[in-house]
Structure formats: C-alpha cells, structure tokens
Scaffold this active site. Structure first.
Site, short mmCIF file in Angstrom:
data_model
loop_
_atom_site.label_atom_id
_atom_site.label_comp_id
_atom_site.label_asym_id
_atom_site.label_seq_id
_atom_site.Cartn_x
_atom_site.Cartn_y
_atom_site.Cartn_z
N GLN A 169 0.64 -1.26 -0.04
CA GLN A 169 -0.07 -0.03 -0.07
C GLN A 169 0.80 1.29 0.19
O GLN A 169 0.29 2.45 -0.63
CB GLN A 169 -1.01 -0.22 1.21
N CYS A 187 -0.40 5.32 7.80
CA CYS A 187 0.50 6.45 7.12
C CYS A 187 -0.14 7.79 7.28
O CYS A 187 -0.49 8.37 6.24
CB CYS A 187 0.86 6.12 5.72
N LYS A 246 0.86 4.96 12.22
CA LYS A 246 0.68 3.40 11.82
C LYS A 246 1.15 3.21 10.59
O LYS A 246 0.61 3.66 9.34
CB LYS A 246 -1.06 3.15 11.79
N THR A 247 2.48 2.55 10.48
CA THR A 247 2.99 2.50 9.14
C THR A 247 3.76 0.84 8.90
O THR A 247 3.92 0.41 10.06
CB THR A 247 4.30 3.36 8.97
N ALA A 281 6.84 0.65 8.32
CA ALA A 281 8.21 0.84 8.91
C ALA A 281 8.04 0.66 10.65
O ALA A 281 9.08 0.00 11.24
CB ALA A 281 8.61 2.29 8.87
N CYS A 323 7.71 7.85 7.96
CA CYS A 323 6.83 8.35 7.18
C CYS A 323 7.57 8.94 5.81
O CYS A 323 8.34 10.23 6.06
CB CYS A 323 6.09 9.37 7.75
#
Length: 415
Positions: A44, A160, A316-317, A319, A352
């Site tokens: 995504q 993200c 919320k990622t 990574a 991010c």
C-alpha cells in the site's frame, strides 16, 4: 486445516506475514496458522505514487498464496470473534480455532459512515482517495482543469498519517508543471504538518513553495458531492485565526466552514475491524489494548498485537511494524520457554516517507516522543540529513523500499 495451532495469527498483511516468516526461521517445527480471507496482498505505501501517475498499480499486488511462508497454514476465512479465556478464535466458515499463542494483526478498516455523504461520494466524480482507489485519484488529477483542489484527513487515527499531504504536494507539483490554475488546500484537524520539529520546518517551506493554503484545526464532517461542497468543523480553541479566505471562497458560520471544491482528496475515517471493536480485547477507543513497549496484551499474556490495529501512540506504518515484529518474536520465545515477556524495546519507532514533489522526498523517522531518529544507514546512500528534500530519498521510495518489502520483509529477513 488443524483445529489447534501453537501460534495463530489473525491477518495476512505486513505484520502477520512478517511475524510468521520470522517465527519459522527461529523454529520451523512450530504449528502456525494465518487467518485472512483476501486473495491478494497489496504493497500500500506505493498507492501515493499510483495516485500521482508515477507507479503501476498492478505492481503493488501479489497473490496471497505466494506470500504465505513455507511451514505456515493459510486459513482463508474471516475471523469473527474471540473467546480469549478459552484460547479460541471464531471464524465465519471454519468454526472455532484454538491456539497456545495468538497474534492479532488484522489491520484497520475504512469507516466511511463517520463523514456524512462520504460513502456515496467516494471514488466517483471528483471525490477520490489513495486509500481506497489510487487509480481513480490519478484519473481525477489528470482531468482537473483548475479551481479548488482540497486535500484533507479525518479526526481518527489513520494508516500513514502523512499520506493525505503527500498527494497534495504531488498534485501541486503536477498542476505547476502543467500550468493549471489552482488553489490547493491542505486542511487537517491537527495543529502542525508533522509533529517532528525538523520535518515540520521543511514541510512549511514546501507548503510556501507551492502556495498551498494550510488550514489547521479543520475536521471534515460532510461532503455534498452534487454541489461540490465540503463542510468542516473548526476544532481549535483559538477562533481568532478562523477567517474566510476569499481565494478559496470559504463560507464561515460559527465553527462551521463550507468550502467549494473542483477536486477533493481525503483519507477516510478509520477504525479497528468490527470483530475487534466488539471484543473484550480493546481499550476504550476501540483499539487492541497492548503494552506499548512489549506489545503483549494488557489482560491476556498469551496474546500479542501489532500493526495498525494496536493501540500505540505512534504513526501506523509498515516501517513501525518492521521494528515491532522482532520484539513480539522474542517475547513469544520467552513465553514458550516459561519466561516472562521481558523485551520492552519497542519505543514507538515509525517512519513516514514524505514525498514533496516529483523526484523529491524527506524521510520522517521518529519515536513515541517525536524525536527525529534518522537511520545511520542513510549515509551509505550519501544522504546526510533526511529531514531535507533529496532526490535519492525519492529513489528509495520508488525503487528501494518496494524491493526491500517484497524480497526481505515478506521473507522474514532482517532489514
């Protein structure tokens, strides 16, 4: 399909696949089940680039069956509930499945009903979202002839958090390159572009460069797709900065702002999946209630949660998941050896990649305290200050990170 697993994982997304792959590298004899109904797994993070016409959507997708690690069993079904006291997960078609240890990582869902008119407007006409249909975003961008291009985000946590402004910067760059007369607006319920000081200073310069109208404390509450008007509620305490901007034809009545649009991009409100929200595993905000450092559930010690569903005060990622998985793995191993889950190393790391134009990016890496924590490995790419725009960071976003995702992270390798 077995009826009991040593480790049962809910979710075949980034967190679920990574956890299964790394667990099996530690102990290939473990009985691991992964519950996920989807046929396709998506990368995504590239959808921002798809929405700007610089990445092929088909390259973001792979069949789920190709990603399930060897040694894990894919239960292609929907989880519907829990009986955590009996170590059971309920499913739509497969009955109850029991476990010794449970990993809860189903991600989150779009909750369109939270904004009036959004459900009927989204992905039709000039209302779009990279979160739901990035190909439609690109069509809207290409067909835009000028006027107000509004970019916004909800009051809920979102995956993200920087994505709603990334596409604003790419759109502004696209309009400039194609001599399209536009008023670009980025409206957010928050107070800053990003809560990391070093990155925020860079982004303010990006906003100034494009002449973007930055609107703080603007929470979207209604979309009228027919009249092309988005309504915001002003959620700031200081009403003195709430002044109508004639260029974008705002109308203000008390705390209500109406803004006409010729293009509207938004991140929809987001929430934990319904079966999670309705369980006894969540906090009062409806997110999975885990210790923010060990990722162990606060009430059920044989349950862990990570990824977007977890109640963690960080972005919320993917990574973030990369740093969460090893902590969960080690704590599971401790429990399996009758030791406490004592790894509390997760300090909220997230990242991010903020695309600021075609060929430009800054990389925000930070922890729970919003400290800027750049990866020392960036110096190997001759990037000495990732808080500043750099073309090499763009190359990392477009080529490096997708490669690492498919070939390293999804295969359980350390990255």
């Amino acid at each position: 399909m077995k009826s009991k697993y040593s480790v049962l994982i809910i979710g075949g997304g980034t967190a679920g696949i990574m956890t299964a792959a790394q667990l099996l590298k530690k102990d290939s004899s473990l009985s691991i089940g992964i519950i996920d109904p989807a046929d396709t797994h998506y990368y995504q993070p590239a959808w921002t680039l798809v929405g700007a016409g610089t990445y092929n959507f088909d390259d973001t997708a792979k069949p789920m069956k190709e990603l399930i690690p060897n040694g894990a069993e894919w239960i292609q079904d929907y989880a519907t509930g829990f009986d955590a006291d009996k170590n059971l997960v309920k499913t739509k078609n497969s009955g109850e499945i029991s476990y010794d240890y449970l990993i809860v990582a189903p991600g989150l869902v779009m909750d369109l009903k939270q904004i009036e008119g959004l459900e009927s407007a989204l992905d039709k006409g000039v209302v779009c979202s990279n979160y739901t249909d990035s190909k439609h975003t690109w069509e809207v961008l290409k067909n835009f002839k000028g006027g107000n291009a509004i970019f916004t985000q909800p009051t809920t946590p979102i995956k993200c958090g920087g994505a709603p402004q990334k596409i604003a910067y790419l759109a502004a760059d696209y309009f400039r390159k194609n001599n399209i007369d536009s008023e670009v607006v980025f409206a957010t319920p928050g107070s800053v572009l990003l809560g990391v000081d070093e990155i925020n200073e860079t982004l303010k310069k990006v906003v100034d460069r494009y002449g973007i109208h930055f609107k703080r404390f603007y929470a979207p509450v209604k979309i009228d797709a027919d009249k092309k008007i988005v309504t915001f509620k002003y959620v700031g305490e200081d009403k003195s900065e709430l002044k109508a901007n004639n260029k974008i034809k705002e109308k203000i009545s008390g705390e209500t702002i109406e803004m006409p649009f010729d293009m509207l991009h938004l991140a929809p409100p987001q929430a934990a999946p319904k079966f999670i929200r309705e369980s006894n595993l969540v906090n009062k905000e409806g997110w999975l209630d885990v210790n923010i450092n060990s990722l162990q559930h606060n009430s059920y010690p044989n349950i862990f949660g990570l990824g977007d569903v977890a109640a963690l005060p960080t972005a919320k990622t993917g990574a973030a998941i990369r740093k969460q998985v090893p902590v969960v793995i080690e704590n599971l191993m401790f429990l399996m050896n009758n030791k406490p889950a004592s790894n509390t190393d997760y300090q909220g790391y997230s990242s991010c990649p903020l695309v600021t134009g075609y060929g430009k990016m800054v990389l925000a890496e930070f922890d729970y305290e919003n400290n800027f924590t750049p990866d020392p490995k960036l110096k190997q790419m001759l990037i000495f200050d990732s808080s500043k725009e750099h073309w090499r960071l763009w190359m990392l976003k477009k080529y490096g990170l997708p490669y690492l995702y498919w070939n390293k992270m999804m295969k359980g390798e350390d990255v």
